[in-house]
Design an enzyme around this catalytic site. Structure first.
Site, PDB file in Angstrom:
ATOM      1  N   GLN A 164       0.823  -1.322  -0.055  1.00  0.00           N
ATOM      2  CA  GLN A 164      -0.011   0.104   0.253  1.00  0.00           C
ATOM      3  C   GLN A 164       0.805   1.052  -0.204  1.00  0.00           C
ATOM      4  O   GLN A 164       1.689   1.283   0.838  1.00  0.00           O
ATOM      5  CB  GLN A 164      -0.721   0.124   1.242  1.00  0.00           C
ATOM      6  N   ASP A 208      -6.251  -0.691  -8.649  1.00  0.00           N
ATOM      7  CA  ASP A 208      -7.182  -0.497  -7.478  1.00  0.00           C
ATOM      8  C   ASP A 208      -6.597   1.285  -7.008  1.00  0.00           C
ATOM      9  O   ASP A 208      -6.761   1.482  -6.027  1.00  0.00           O
ATOM     10  CB  ASP A 208      -7.148  -1.085  -6.359  1.00  0.00           C
ATOM     11  N   ARG A 268     -13.518  -2.883 -10.716  1.00  0.00           N
ATOM     12  CA  ARG A 268     -13.492  -4.337  -9.965  1.00  0.00           C
ATOM     13  C   ARG A 268     -14.555  -4.178  -8.778  1.00  0.00           C
ATOM     14  O   ARG A 268     -14.737  -3.144  -8.069  1.00  0.00           O
ATOM     15  CB  ARG A 268     -12.465  -5.001  -9.531  1.00  0.00           C
TER      16      ARG A 268
END
Length: 352
Positions: A164, A208, A268
């Site tokens: 992340q 993402d 998604r």
């Protein structure tokens, strides 16, 4: 030498007068357009400053020519419970620091000199998205203009805790970004919660890279996809995580363009009620023909709201789209195309 003209020479002055009159009328019409209701189509720093109506400015300058040389120090100087707009002006430079606007400091206008000139940059990967964030805003009524937010941490190992690297964590209601930029490789923009407006912003990432459960409008934004060579799966621009049918959240992209390197999905399914709409957006062939994916989500797709409306470009071909995705009608798209989707007329200083 004799002169000649195709018209009678005596008609020239009249023709010139007519041409000048036409130019005048067009000019006046253009000025009326600019100075009238459509003036909001050009959003710049002076307009925003005028709309919020403040003359309180804190100057941040790396060379010591301002009130502070640190962005965080300037924010710390704003009193808790602030109830009037204050401008924090970031002069040109790269501010290498993590910046946090806490819950008790609303009405801050972070004004840069342009997203190519004023940047807040840090480098951190973490198992925690929030902990990794270069910039965090948790206070309502926040505006940023002309600032880049970047997490320049090297891309970590896929599927591990060090993956992340968030550029911005947006966790407050009534937050707007104008002409800003967000850079990272993975999980770039954590649009966590609240009503948000992004106008003419640049957002870059691979997997993402716009995620969360905000209720957000992305107007005329530029989405740039970078390739992630660590994994064989294709990434997704969005991973929206609407929690239930009663939750009023979702990402809406109006106009703008999507392009880049390598294949990517528009979104998604982060959860059973994920909601994302792309409307009137240019989609390059970086978009996978399937359009949408339910990768990592093994539940029913009947409640997913993955939709498109009048998109164009080679990536907008609909023949192979995911079976649950939708092509909206004018009536179905209308609520998402209105600024009322985020109740913008109640809190935005200006919008398009």
């Amino acid at each position: 030498m004799s002169s000649s003209c195709s018209w009678p020479c005596s008609a020239l002055p009249r023709a010139i007068h007519i041409a000048l009159a036409i130019i005048f009328v067009v000019s006046v019409s253009f000025l009326d357009h600019v100075n009238g209701m459509d003036a909001k189509t050009v959003i710049d720093s002076p307009l925003l400053t005028q709309k919020i109506g403040t003359n309180r400015t804190i100057k941040v300058d790396l060379n010591g020519d301002g009130d502070f040389n640190s962005v965080q120090a300037a924010i710390d100087s704003v009193p808790e419970g602030n109830s009037q707009w204050v401008i924090i002006h970031l002069r040109k430079g790269v501010y290498r620091e993590k910046v946090h606007i806490p819950k008790n400091k609303p009405y801050i206008f972070l004004r840069g000199n342009g997203r190519g000139r004023s940047a807040i940059v840090w480098s951190e990967s973490s198992s925690d998205n929030v902990a990794s964030a270069t910039f965090k805003v948790e206070s309502h009524n926040f505006i940023a203009f002309g600032v880049s937010f970047k997490n320049e941490a090297p891309t970590g190992v896929a599927y591990t805790s060090q993956n992340q690297s968030v550029a911005a964590f947006v966790a407050a209601d009534k937050v707007a970004f104008y002409h800003c930029a967000f850079f990272s490789t993975h999980n770039t923009l954590f649009d966590y919660k609240g009503r948000h407006y992004y106008d003419n912003c640049y957002i870059q990432g691979s997997i993402d890279f716009i995620f969360g459960r905000g209720r957000s409008v992305f107007h005329s934004c530029e989405i740039f996809v970078i390739s992630d060579k660590r994994v064989t799966i294709h990434g997704s621009i969005t991973a929206q995580n609407r929690g239930s049918a009663n939750e009023n959240s979702g990402f809406v992209f109006v106009k703008g363009k999507v392009y880049g390197i390598g294949g990517v999905y528009l979104g998604r399914a982060k959860g059973a009620y994920s909601r994302v709409v792309f409307a009137k957006t240019y989609l390059s062939n970086t978009i996978e023909p399937h359009g949408w994916t339910n990768w990592s989500y093994d539940g029913t797709t009947e409640n997913l709201y993955h939709a498109e409306f009048k998109c164009h470009g080679p990536g907008a071909e609909s023949e192979k789209r995911a079976p649950w995705s939708k092509e909206l009608t004018e009536k179905e798209a209308a609520p998402f195309l209105s600024i009322d989707y985020i109740n913008g007329e109640e809190w935005l200083p200006v919008w398009l």
